[in-house]
Write a protein that holds these residues in place. Structure first.
Motif, PDB file in Angstrom:
ATOM      1  N   PRO A 102      34.899  46.457  46.627  1.00 43.14           N
ATOM      2  CA  PRO A 102      33.446  47.413  47.093  1.00 43.14           C
ATOM      3  C   PRO A 102      32.407  46.590  48.240  1.00 43.14           C
ATOM      4  CG  PRO A 102      33.505  45.842  45.526  1.00 43.14           C
ATOM      5  CD  PRO A 102      34.545  46.004  45.447  1.00 43.14           C
ATOM      6  N   HIS A 103      33.328  44.738  48.533  1.00 40.82           N
ATOM      7  CA  HIS A 103      33.018  44.141  48.885  1.00 40.82           C
ATOM      8  C   HIS A 103      33.378  44.500  50.666  1.00 40.82           C
ATOM      9  CE1 HIS A 103      30.267  42.763  46.248  1.00 40.82           C
ATOM     10  NE2 HIS A 103      31.548  42.918  45.092  1.00 40.82           N
ATOM     11  N   ALA A 104      33.111  43.940  51.819  1.00 42.45           N
ATOM     12  CA  ALA A 104      33.260  44.079  52.787  1.00 42.45           C
ATOM     13  C   ALA A 104      33.975  42.188  53.028  1.00 42.45           C
ATOM     14  CB  ALA A 104      32.179  43.706  54.383  1.00 42.45           C
ATOM     15  N   HIS A 105      33.278  41.331  52.288  1.00 41.95           N
ATOM     16  CA  HIS A 105      34.029  40.535  52.424  1.00 41.95           C
ATOM     17  C   HIS A 105      33.112  39.021  51.012  1.00 41.95           C
ATOM     18  CE1 HIS A 105      34.944  36.447  55.900  1.00 41.95           C
ATOM     19  NE2 HIS A 105      35.546  36.367  53.924  1.00 41.95           N
ATOM     20  N   ALA A 106      34.191  38.785  50.241  1.00 43.48           N
ATOM     21  CA  ALA A 106      34.044  38.448  49.057  1.00 43.48           C
ATOM     22  C   ALA A 106      35.076  37.520  48.554  1.00 43.48           C
ATOM     23  CB  ALA A 106      33.284  39.233  47.690  1.00 43.48           C
ATOM     24  N   ALA A 107      35.023  35.527  47.961  1.00 44.34           N
ATOM     25  CA  ALA A 107      36.417  35.923  47.166  1.00 44.34           C
ATOM     26  C   ALA A 107      36.164  36.306  45.667  1.00 44.34           C
ATOM     27  CB  ALA A 107      35.418  34.464  46.736  1.00 44.34           C
ATOM     28  N   ILE A 108      37.640  36.646  45.780  1.00 44.43           N
ATOM     29  CA  ILE A 108      37.818  36.674  44.248  1.00 44.43           C
ATOM     30  C   ILE A 108      37.534  35.905  42.962  1.00 44.43           C
ATOM     31  CG2 ILE A 108      39.427  38.440  42.925  1.00 44.43           C
ATOM     32  CD1 ILE A 108      40.736  38.819  45.385  1.00 44.43           C
ATOM     33  N   VAL A 109      36.990  36.060  41.705  1.00 40.53           N
ATOM     34  CA  VAL A 109      36.469  34.569  41.422  1.00 40.53           C
ATOM     35  C   VAL A 109      37.320  34.543  39.863  1.00 40.53           C
ATOM     36  CG1 VAL A 109      34.969  33.732  39.914  1.00 40.53           C
ATOM     37  CG2 VAL A 109      34.360  34.524  42.701  1.00 40.53           C
ATOM     38  N   ARG A 110      37.642  36.324  39.360  1.00 43.57           N
ATOM     39  CA  ARG A 110      38.152  35.906  38.016  1.00 43.57           C
ATOM     40  C   ARG A 110      38.065  37.966  38.228  1.00 43.57           C
ATOM     41  NH1 ARG A 110      36.586  37.211  32.408  1.00 43.57           N
ATOM     42  NH2 ARG A 110      34.982  38.840  33.047  1.00 43.57           N
ATOM     43  N   ILE A 111      39.429  37.407  37.562  1.00 40.76           N
ATOM     44  CA  ILE A 111      40.245  39.468  37.195  1.00 40.76           C
ATOM     45  C   ILE A 111      40.676  39.574  35.812  1.00 40.76           C
ATOM     46  CG2 ILE A 111      41.726  41.517  37.033  1.00 40.76           C
ATOM     47  CD1 ILE A 111      42.022  40.265  40.186  1.00 40.76           C
ATOM     48  N   ASP A 112      39.671  40.566  35.405  1.00 42.73           N
ATOM     49  CA  ASP A 112      40.269  40.241  33.404  1.00 42.73           C
ATOM     50  C   ASP A 112      40.656  41.903  33.310  1.00 42.73           C
ATOM     51  OD1 ASP A 112      40.003  40.743  30.605  1.00 42.73           O
ATOM     52  OD2 ASP A 112      38.114  39.868  30.022  1.00 42.73           O
ATOM     53  N   ALA A 113      42.262  42.151  33.252  1.00 39.25           N
ATOM     54  CA  ALA A 113      42.270  43.056  32.609  1.00 39.25           C
ATOM     55  C   ALA A 113      43.392  43.451  31.701  1.00 39.25           C
ATOM     56  CB  ALA A 113      44.111  42.637  33.796  1.00 39.25           C
ATOM     57  N   ALA A 114      42.601  42.262  30.756  1.00 36.63           N
ATOM     58  CA  ALA A 114      42.805  42.476  29.048  1.00 36.63           C
ATOM     59  C   ALA A 114      42.321  44.088  28.472  1.00 36.63           C
ATOM     60  CB  ALA A 114      42.315  41.363  28.226  1.00 36.63           C
ATOM     61  N   ALA A 115      41.607  44.247  28.741  1.00 37.61           N
ATOM     62  CA  ALA A 115      40.899  46.049  27.688  1.00 37.61           C
ATOM     63  C   ALA A 115      41.089  46.920  28.756  1.00 37.61           C
ATOM     64  CB  ALA A 115      39.633  45.949  27.744  1.00 37.61           C
TER      65      ALA A 115
ATOM     66  N   LEU B  48      44.744  47.356  29.583  1.00 36.49           N
ATOM     67  CA  LEU B  48      46.013  46.353  29.285  1.00 36.49           C
ATOM     68  C   LEU B  48      46.442  46.814  27.763  1.00 36.49           C
ATOM     69  CD1 LEU B  48      47.347  43.070  30.807  1.00 36.49           C
ATOM     70  CD2 LEU B  48      48.147  45.037  30.995  1.00 36.49           C
ATOM     71  N   ALA B  49      45.092  47.423  27.130  1.00 37.37           N
ATOM     72  CA  ALA B  49      45.095  47.527  25.833  1.00 37.37           C
ATOM     73  C   ALA B  49      45.143  49.474  25.487  1.00 37.37           C
ATOM     74  CB  ALA B  49      44.062  46.905  25.049  1.00 37.37           C
ATOM     75  N   HIS B  50      44.675  49.946  26.770  1.00 33.89           N
ATOM     76  CA  HIS B  50      44.348  50.843  27.277  1.00 33.89           C
ATOM     77  C   HIS B  50      45.739  51.485  26.892  1.00 33.89           C
ATOM     78  CE1 HIS B  50      43.204  54.971  28.501  1.00 33.89           C
ATOM     79  NE2 HIS B  50      42.253  54.331  28.571  1.00 33.89           N
ATOM     80  N   ASP B  51      45.754  53.145  25.875  1.00 31.47           N
ATOM     81  CA  ASP B  51      47.472  53.826  25.803  1.00 31.47           C
ATOM     82  C   ASP B  51      47.937  54.031  26.794  1.00 31.47           C
ATOM     83  OD1 ASP B  51      46.897  52.936  22.528  1.00 31.47           O
ATOM     84  OD2 ASP B  51      46.502  55.050  22.161  1.00 31.47           O
ATOM     85  N   GLY B  52      49.195  53.878  27.242  1.00 33.83           N
ATOM     86  CA  GLY B  52      49.417  54.515  28.035  1.00 33.83           C
ATOM     87  C   GLY B  52      50.269  53.742  29.423  1.00 33.83           C
ATOM     88  N   VAL B  53      49.292  52.278  29.254  1.00 33.12           N
ATOM     89  CA  VAL B  53      49.191  51.651  30.183  1.00 33.12           C
ATOM     90  C   VAL B  53      50.422  50.669  30.133  1.00 33.12           C
ATOM     91  CG1 VAL B  53      47.876  49.412  31.327  1.00 33.12           C
ATOM     92  CG2 VAL B  53      46.771  51.522  30.784  1.00 33.12           C
ATOM     93  N   TRP B  54      51.330  50.358  31.460  1.00 29.34           N
ATOM     94  CA  TRP B  54      52.435  49.345  31.209  1.00 29.34           C
ATOM     95  C   TRP B  54      52.479  48.141  32.424  1.00 29.34           C
ATOM     96  CZ3 TRP B  54      57.669  50.968  30.625  1.00 29.34           C
ATOM     97  CH2 TRP B  54      58.144  51.443  29.695  1.00 29.34           C
ATOM     98  N   ALA B  55      51.288  48.255  32.913  1.00 33.85           N
ATOM     99  CA  ALA B  55      50.800  46.758  34.168  1.00 33.85           C
ATOM    100  C   ALA B  55      49.928  46.755  34.701  1.00 33.85           C
ATOM    101  CB  ALA B  55      52.759  46.551  34.883  1.00 33.85           C
ATOM    102  N   VAL B  56      49.017  45.539  34.925  1.00 34.08           N
ATOM    103  CA  VAL B  56      48.177  45.134  35.539  1.00 34.08           C
ATOM    104  C   VAL B  56      47.689  44.541  36.989  1.00 34.08           C
ATOM    105  CG1 VAL B  56      45.272  44.773  35.918  1.00 34.08           C
ATOM    106  CG2 VAL B  56      46.566  46.828  33.946  1.00 34.08           C
ATOM    107  N   ILE B  57      48.517  44.703  37.987  1.00 28.93           N
ATOM    108  CA  ILE B  57      49.456  43.679  38.644  1.00 28.93           C
ATOM    109  C   ILE B  57      48.045  43.398  40.002  1.00 28.93           C
ATOM    110  CG2 ILE B  57      50.829  43.762  40.589  1.00 28.93           C
ATOM    111  CD1 ILE B  57      52.760  45.978  39.406  1.00 28.93           C
ATOM    112  N   THR B  58      48.398  42.158  40.078  1.00 26.73           N
ATOM    113  CA  THR B  58      47.157  41.481  40.819  1.00 26.73           C
ATOM    114  C   THR B  58      47.074  41.345  42.070  1.00 26.73           C
ATOM    115  OG1 THR B  58      47.325  39.295  40.208  1.00 26.73           O
ATOM    116  CG2 THR B  58      45.401  41.055  38.831  1.00 26.73           C
TER     117      THR B  58
END
Lengths: 182, 798
Positions: B43-56, B58-68
């Motif tokens: 959503p940003h034109a320019h930003a540092a990626i500080v943290r990506i939290d995929a736990a929730a 990945l816990a969702h039914d039917g999800v195979w991977a969250v790739i960063t």
């Protein structure tokens, strides 16, 4: 009115191009996705999913509608017609399709099914439209290849060869037509 | 010969496309167990990626991977790019995001609906950075730097000089200069990107289907990113594609991304881009700011040109960029005979979506500047614009013409094209309309544009961006190979394959015409199969459908293949007919003696000989089962030591003329009359030629008056739906009168040139000139929307 639970897959039955079909889908499934992915008819194309490009146009009970703005459950029990219904079983093109071919009214062909379905509906109600009326209906569709000239010519050709006795569309069907952005 | 070429015919493509039987990428069956991907974007034109939290998620039914981006960095290499600046790009953002819409995370799930549900559960923390959107600002010393390793946003600068521009500027009566911006837009094919990729862990190979358009020079880029040799990446292109216009080159990062997702999940992965994603971040033509200056005599003769072209490629420079800046390089003097030229080419990066191929490919930017300048010269010298143009056109007797920067214009008669266009009372009519309108107090203007339309790019043109010394070190690049194959089946049926991707250009029809003509058959007798498979089809890096390469490239290869097959069949038939090969002709489905036509055999009988009875073939003859035509024109030389480059094989000509009127209340521009003259050499099919011209004209109108990707100063994207990004409907496209003349190219056996991009180049310039004429203003910014016209009328500067 049928009530469905948003978290359950439901059975949706409809007539697609004259054949009764049913499949299970989530209530939020779009009619465009349902026709293509559940019922396997891929002639209807999805171009924008926000109702502007018109590529996904189908007939629901004879009336042109954007299948990307319609939920599959809304078509339950209704008659849906897509571009696959137009040609004869032996593949012979109908007059509208043949006029598109004769007038080079398509290039990549992706927007074409929606345009054919809009005019299938419109010409049934107004078989002798003016050029301005044709343009107004066509302005509900985006085509990026042709510049539209061939499409206008094709529809004009069909309109001029339609039987003379069929006049302008009657009031009832005009009313039915109202309020949709074809 | 049955003389099929040059005639209109019903398209072979149409019955399937009109009955819903097209086979577009999203229509094709996929393997059971195929997963579906959704891209989470910045959503940003320019930003540092500080943290990506995929736990929730990945816990969702039917999800195979969250790739960063970190996963992608481990498994793949950055994409190769022609400019050797430290600008590294992977298929997902790594460490920071640099434009709104940049892919950050890929969610892979059992269905697209589930993938989008889970995407809402992924938490990404950003630390916003200052963004820069304007290309001129991005070159300033205090501008935020997109790629700190590069130390600058201006990642490539090259100076060129041809002839004696300094001397000519010193000698000329006047110097006339303008600054001309060209905006960002796409031609938004109605079908968005589609990729299906699978990974075979046992073989270490990938198999991908994508509606990619070429050039196939991108195949090694994809394979290298995936860290596999080329043959381990099988890329297949479906038989139909819903338009491309250059845009579908840029599906390539997603081919790599889905291939990686397939490797990570062990399942095939499918991704269908949606329209919002497409508008936000699929691809755009590059915006450019050109400062152009002419050394000119008082009679309007231009002695020299100086161009400073600052081209903005957005956040990354992806192969084959900066193509648009160099594709026109040899032809930078356009339709004019100007011997002295100085060019500065600058490439700048900003916080916008990466720019890439788009129909016209560098032509619209160049010609808007050049043609606005020619018009301005006339205004300043108080001459007729048409007289200034005519005084400078390349004279007919100079063809083949060596343009200052290296283009070798094959054929043409530009002056005659202009005379034919204005003749038959057309210009008189325009002037009458203008005079009547102006007398009534209305705002009416006339515009002209002259454009040289290149076709079939020299694969070596991009190396012009390196110095001659660097080119020598890297090895010279040149040429462009086209290939097509004619096959014969056991009953003598003919099929054709070719190195193009289908996007609506009617290649199936024209290839059938070309081959039928040589084999004495009807086009309907020929099956043309144009889906591509890099594992089984013949292709070179030049393969694909782009830069108008069909007419002067693949069409010629098909002609060569058909001639090879024809000559072999003549030799086989001569033995069976008991005549000399020189006496054999192929006509009307028969192979017969020219001198005694009753001595004839059915085509299929002779053609089947190589299958059933190769022992019957004349001695030492290879069976006539499959003939591949390979076309590699010699004119496409590598850049010379002094940086001259013949950027394309053929050069058509267009002369446009229009009258426009501006509504004083709504400020809308209405095109009153538009005439477009084309000289594209020999026309292979007039119906299809007209279709291509009308399509390009509609896109030219779109670029001139409607379409623009807009950003605010912070880089927020403002044109993310078709309600904000205005694609013209039928109501916005005016009538165009199309004229033709034919100056066949002497450099190809068919004499045909490209014609499908010309109006994308000429129409914006022609309309802009007419607006300048109507309002008597110097600077016209496109698209000339009512808001911009209103501003022009407020600050009428003369």
């Amino acid at each position: 009115m049928r009530r469905v639970n948003k978290n359950e897959r439901v059975r949706i039955a409809l007539a697609l191009n004259g054949r009764k079909l049913a499949a299970a889908a989530e209530p939020r499934t779009l009619l465009s996705d349902f026709i293509r992915q559940n019922l396997g008819s891929t002639g209807t194309h999805v171009g924008c999913e926000h109702g502007i490009c018109g590529a996904c146009t189908v007939l629901i009970d004879g009336v042109a509608a954007r299948s990307c703005l319609t939920l599959a459950v809304q078509a339950e029990g209704r008659e849906v017609k897509t571009v696959e219904s137009l040609a004869a079983p032996d593949g012979t093109l109908n007059p509208l399709q043949a006029a598109f071919r004769a007038n080079h009214a398509l290039q990549c062909g992706f927007c074409t099914p929606g345009i054919l379905m809009s005019f299938t509906d419109y010409l049934a109600r107004n078989p002798h439209p003016s050029s301005a009326e044709i343009r107004e209906v066509l302005s509900g569709h985006l085509c990026r290849c042709t510049g539209y000239a061939g499409i206008v010519k094709a529809v004009e050709e069909v309109a001029s060869s339609a039987p003379a006795k069929a006049g302008k569309g009657d009031h009832a069907s005009e009313a039915k037509h109202g309020g949709r952005g074809v | 010969m049955s003389g099929q070429l040059g005639k209109p015919m019903l398209r072979k493509e149409d019955p399937a496309l009109l009955s819903g039987r097209g086979r577009y990428a999203d229509d094709l069956p996929v393997a059971v167990g195929t997963l579906h991907a959704h891209v989470i974007r910045s959503p940003h034109a320019h930003a540092a990626i500080v943290r990506i939290d995929a736990a929730a998620a990945l816990a969702h039914d039917g999800v195979w991977a969250v790739i960063t981006g970190e996963d992608v960095r481990k498994l793949s290499d950055p994409f190769l790019a022609p400019v050797k600046a430290p600008v590294r790009q992977w298929s997902l953002a790594v460490e920071r995001v640099r434009y709104v819409g940049e892919p950050v995370v890929l969610v892979v799930a059992e269905s697209r609906y589930v993938a989008e549900d889970a995407a809402e559960l992924v938490q990404i923390d950003y630390e916003p950075l200052a963004a820069v959107i304007d290309p001129v600002a991005a070159c300033q010393a205090d501008a935020p730097i997109l790629h700190p390793e590069a130390g600058t946003n201006e990642v490539s600068v090259r100076d060129f000089s041809y002839g004696d521009p300094q001397g000519a500027f010193a000698r000329a009566d006047r110097r006339i200069a303008m600054t001309v911006p060209f905006h960002r837009l796409s031609f938004t094919p109605i079908e968005c990107y589609v990729v299906v990729a699978a990974h075979n862990a046992a073989e270490g190979s990938y198999d991908a289907l994508a509606n990619f358009q070429g050039p196939f020079s991108m195949h090694p880029v994809m394979a290298r990113a995936l860290r596999v040799p080329g043959p381990k990446l099988r890329l297949r292109i479906p038989p139909d594609s819903g338009g491309s216009f250059g845009i579908k080159l840029s599906v390539f990062p997603f081919v790599v991304l889905m291939a990686l997702a397939a490797k990570i999940t062990g399942r095939p992965v499918k991704w269908v881009e949606d329209r919002i994603e497409h508008l936000l971040a699929a691809s755009s033509g590059p915006n450019r700011v050109t400062r152009i200056e002419a050394a000119v005599n008082n009679n309007g003769r231009v002695l020299a040109l100086k161009l400073d072209q600052l081209e903005d490629y957005g956040a990354f420079l992806r192969a084959p960029m900066p193509g648009p800046l160099y594709r026109m390089h040899g032809a930078v003097t356009g339709a004019y005979d100007i011997a002295h030229v100085e060019v500065k080419n600058r490439v700048v990066l900003t916080n916008k979506m990466p720019a890439s191929l788009i129909r016209g490919f560098g032509g619209p930017q160049l010609y808007l500047a050049l043609e606005r300048l020619m018009h301005r010269i006339a205004v300043e010298l108080k001459l007729d614009p048409l007289d200034v143009m005519r005084r400078n056109l390349v004279p007919a007797q100079k063809f083949p013409y060596h343009a200052a920067a290296g283009a070798l214009y094959d054929s043409g008669d530009y002056a005659r094209a202009v005379e034919k266009t204005i003749g038959d009372g057309r210009l008189a009519d325009l002037k009458r309309r203008r005079d009547a309108a102006r007398q009534a107090g209305r705002l009416y203007g006339i515009g002209f544009a002259a454009v040289v339309e290149p076709a079939m790019s020299n694969m070596g043109y991009l190396s012009t961006l390196m110095t001659a010394a660097a080119r020598e070190k890297a090895g010279p690049k040149s040429g462009a190979v086209s290939m097509a194959t004619v096959n014969i089946d056991p009953l003598g049926a003919v099929t054709v394959t070719a190195d193009v991707t289908v996007q609506g250009q009617s290649h199936e029809t024209v290839l059938a015409q070309i081959v039928a003509q040589e084999l004495g058959l009807k086009p309907d007798d020929i099956e043309v199969v144009l889906e591509m498979d890099t594992a089984k089809d013949q292709w070179s890096i030049a393969a694909g459908t782009y830069s108008s390469r069909f007419a002067s490239g693949t069409a010629v290869a098909a002609h060569i293949a058909a001639v090879q097959m024809r000559d072999k069949l003549k030799t086989i038939a001569a033995k069976q007919l008991n005549v000399l090969p020189g006496d054999v002709e192929l006509a009307g489905g028969k192979i017969r003696s020219r001198s005694n036509p009753d001595n004839a055999l059915p085509f299929g009988r002779v053609a089947g000989t190589s299958h059933w009875s190769p022992m019957l073939l004349p001695e030492s003859m290879a069976p006539a089962l499959s003939e591949t035509g390979v076309w590699s024109p010699q004119e496409l030389e590598a850049p010379s030591r002094d940086d001259r480059i013949n950027t394309s094989l053929t050069y058509g000509f267009i002369f446009d003329m229009c009258g426009i009127e501006i509504d004083p209340v709504t400020y809308q521009v209405r095109v009153d009359r538009y005439v477009s003259m084309h000289d594209a050499g020999r026309i292979m099919n007039p119906t299809i030629a007209e279709g291509q011209i009308r399509g390009a004209f509609a896109q030219g109108i779109a670029a001139a008056l409607y379409e623009e990707f807009s950003y605010n100063e912070e880089g927020a994207f403002l044109s993310g739906t078709f309600a904000d990004y205005l694609v013209p409907t039928v109501s916005e496209i005016p009538e165009v009168e199309i004229l033709h003349m034919e100056s066949p190219s002497p450099f190809t056996p068919l004499g045909a040139k490209g014609l499908a991009e010309g109006n994308c180049m000429s129409t914006p310039a022609c309309i802009a000139n007419a607006i300048a004429d109507a309002l008597a203003v110097r600077d016209v910014v496109l698209p000339a929307t009512p808001r911009r016209i209103h501003e022009l009328m407020q600050h009428n500067e003369k």
